[in-house]
Design a protein around this motif. Structure first.
Motif, mmCIF file in Angstrom:
data_model
loop_
_atom_site.group_PDB
_atom_site.id
_atom_site.type_symbol
_atom_site.label_atom_id
_atom_site.label_comp_id
_atom_site.label_asym_id
_atom_site.label_seq_id
_atom_site.Cartn_x
_atom_site.Cartn_y
_atom_site.Cartn_z
ATOM 1 N N GLU A 127 -42.450 -2.189 -6.926
ATOM 2 C CA GLU A 127 -42.651 -2.895 -8.118
ATOM 3 C C GLU A 127 -41.724 -2.047 -9.318
ATOM 4 O O GLU A 127 -41.067 -3.009 -10.458
ATOM 5 C CB GLU A 127 -43.857 -3.390 -9.281
ATOM 6 N N GLY A 128 -41.045 -1.267 -8.428
ATOM 7 C CA GLY A 128 -39.813 -0.570 -8.875
ATOM 8 C C GLY A 128 -38.825 -0.912 -9.808
ATOM 9 O O GLY A 128 -38.124 -2.185 -8.730
ATOM 10 N N ARG A 129 -37.915 -0.211 -10.553
ATOM 11 C CA ARG A 129 -36.490 -0.926 -10.324
ATOM 12 C C ARG A 129 -35.341 0.716 -10.650
ATOM 13 O O ARG A 129 -35.883 1.127 -12.133
ATOM 14 C CB ARG A 129 -36.464 -1.598 -12.564
ATOM 15 N N GLY A 130 -34.587 0.827 -10.108
ATOM 16 C CA GLY A 130 -33.645 1.209 -10.309
ATOM 17 C C GLY A 130 -34.406 2.723 -10.306
ATOM 18 O O GLY A 130 -35.397 3.580 -9.841
ATOM 19 N N LEU A 131 -34.036 4.142 -10.534
ATOM 20 C CA LEU A 131 -33.938 5.262 -10.913
ATOM 21 C C LEU A 131 -33.551 6.329 -11.859
ATOM 22 O O LEU A 131 -32.736 6.395 -12.086
ATOM 23 C CB LEU A 131 -33.767 5.839 -9.338
ATOM 24 N N VAL A 132 -34.755 6.946 -11.922
ATOM 25 C CA VAL A 132 -33.992 8.515 -13.118
ATOM 26 C C VAL A 132 -34.914 9.139 -12.470
ATOM 27 O O VAL A 132 -35.968 9.529 -12.485
ATOM 28 C CB VAL A 132 -34.403 8.012 -14.619
ATOM 29 N N HIS B 269 -35.866 14.447 -19.361
ATOM 30 C CA HIS B 269 -36.070 12.853 -18.755
ATOM 31 C C HIS B 269 -36.514 11.919 -19.846
ATOM 32 O O HIS B 269 -36.020 10.176 -19.808
ATOM 33 C CB HIS B 269 -37.538 12.520 -17.637
ATOM 34 N N GLY B 270 -37.338 12.558 -20.915
ATOM 35 C CA GLY B 270 -37.315 12.191 -22.328
ATOM 36 C C GLY B 270 -36.706 11.329 -22.813
ATOM 37 O O GLY B 270 -36.483 10.017 -23.804
ATOM 38 N N LEU B 271 -35.573 12.259 -23.033
ATOM 39 C CA LEU B 271 -34.212 11.825 -23.468
ATOM 40 C C LEU B 271 -33.604 11.068 -22.879
ATOM 41 O O LEU B 271 -32.737 10.164 -23.950
ATOM 42 C CB LEU B 271 -33.056 13.435 -24.313
ATOM 43 N N LEU B 272 -33.306 11.165 -21.525
ATOM 44 C CA LEU B 272 -32.552 9.612 -21.127
ATOM 45 C C LEU B 272 -33.519 8.065 -21.156
ATOM 46 O O LEU B 272 -32.804 7.539 -21.500
ATOM 47 C CB LEU B 272 -32.532 9.899 -19.653
ATOM 48 N N MET B 273 -35.145 8.386 -20.685
ATOM 49 C CA MET B 273 -35.468 6.875 -21.327
ATOM 50 C C MET B 273 -35.458 6.617 -22.756
ATOM 51 O O MET B 273 -35.138 5.811 -23.002
ATOM 52 C CB MET B 273 -36.564 7.305 -20.837
ATOM 53 N N SER B 274 -34.467 7.388 -23.592
ATOM 54 C CA SER B 274 -34.925 7.069 -24.735
ATOM 55 C C SER B 274 -33.776 6.355 -25.419
ATOM 56 O O SER B 274 -33.804 5.371 -26.006
ATOM 57 C CB SER B 274 -35.174 8.170 -25.913
ATOM 58 N N SER B 275 -32.666 6.766 -24.605
ATOM 59 C CA SER B 275 -30.908 6.366 -24.640
ATOM 60 C C SER B 275 -31.125 4.936 -23.120
ATOM 61 O O SER B 275 -30.513 3.727 -24.147
ATOM 62 C CB SER B 275 -30.072 7.238 -23.236
ATOM 63 N N ILE B 276 -31.629 4.601 -22.479
ATOM 64 C CA ILE B 276 -31.876 3.300 -22.125
ATOM 65 C C ILE B 276 -33.027 2.357 -22.638
ATOM 66 O O ILE B 276 -32.745 1.407 -22.504
ATOM 67 C CB ILE B 276 -33.006 3.807 -20.430
#
Length: 282
Positions: A255-260, A268-275
């Motif tokens: 059920e996933g989309r892409g990869l971080v 990881h949290g900083l990247l998810m905030s930007s996304i």
């Protein structure tokens, strides 16, 4: 009494197979290559095909009952085989074909050990599914190791975000657009204030996250857990202790989309905030 030969572990098979492919890739570097068109701008070279053949020889000899899914040749072996290997013989074909030595050879047993070989540094990044390490100066060398105990020329992988470098895959297709496009991420203030983007254009970048040479890696896509391109790198990063999710923050899977993939939870949290900021402004 003659002792029976000791069968290699799955980790050793993965390492030997990846190194066999890496040797082909290294030996053919700089030559004029024949091109095999796959459509939509994608292609393979004779080096991809020859490297996959070398990898298959190792796996078939050591594990004749296992199935193999190769990027170039598709599926080999019994359709009902319980065990299957995922093989990407040359990740970074365009780099390689244009004379850039930024490539990887990926071999992974589905849901098991994996290896990523760098043909030009001589390194092979390994996981037995629990720990992850890098073996230096590996050309022509096999090894039997005690689980969790590095040998001479080996070191445990230790992810760190100290470099602040984030590798972003900008290669098409972009199935997440317009909700998510990696190129838009590079322009978000929250991203550029904290990170410096890089574009390696090969999943060698995942091994570099596990080794602390990159802070993170981001790519678009669907379920990448069973991808010949990503399976080995994902296994390495998980075993090294990286944070691994999809671009939506969900677990990587059907059920996933892409990869971080990030070196730590903060990154990881900083990247998810930007996304997510990109998603809110779309």
């Amino acid at each position: 009494m003659i002792d029976a030969p000791v069968s290699p572990t799955d980790t050793e098979v993965a390492a030997a197979a990846a190194l066999a492919g890496a040797e082909v890739v290294r030996d053919r570097y700089g030559r004029r290559h024949s091109r095999i068109d796959k459509g939509a701008g994608d292609f393979a070279t004779d080096a991809d095909v020859a490297a996959e053949a070398a990898i298959l020889d190792v796996i078939r000899t050591a594990r004749p009952g296992d199935a193999v899914h190769g990027e170039e040749g598709g599926r080999y072996g019994e359709a009902g085989a319980v065990r299957a290997w995922l093989v990407d013989p040359l990740c970074g074909t365009l780099n390689y074909a244009t004379g850039s030595p930024l490539v990887a050879v990926n071999v992974a047993l589905r849901n098991g050990p994996a290896a990523v070989a760098d043909p030009f540094s001589g390194e092979v990044f390994l996981t037995d599914g629990e720990t992850a390490w890098v073996r230096h100066g590996t050309a022509g060398r096999a090894s039997r190791r005690v689980a969790g105990r590095p040998e001479a020329g080996e070191e445990r992988l230790a992810p760190t975000a100290d470099t602040r470098l984030v590798d972003v895959n900008l290669d098409p297709p972009f199935p997440g657009a317009p909700a998510f496009r990696a190129v838009d991420l590079l322009a978000r203030p929250g991203f550029v204030e904290r990170f410096r983007p890089r574009v390696l254009s090969t999943t060698l970048a995942l091994a570099w996250v596990a080794a602390g040479r990159r802070a993170a890696y981001v790519t678009d896509g669907g379920d990448l857990s069973g991808s010949v391109h990503f399976a080995a790198g994902i296994a390495l990063c998980r075993a090294a202790g990286c944070v691994v999710t999809g671009v939506d923050g969900a677990p990587v899977g059907p059920e996933g989309r892409g990869l971080v993939v990030a070196a730590d939870a903060e990154t990881h949290g900083l990247l998810m905030s930007s996304i997510r900021e990109r998603g809110r402004s779309a």
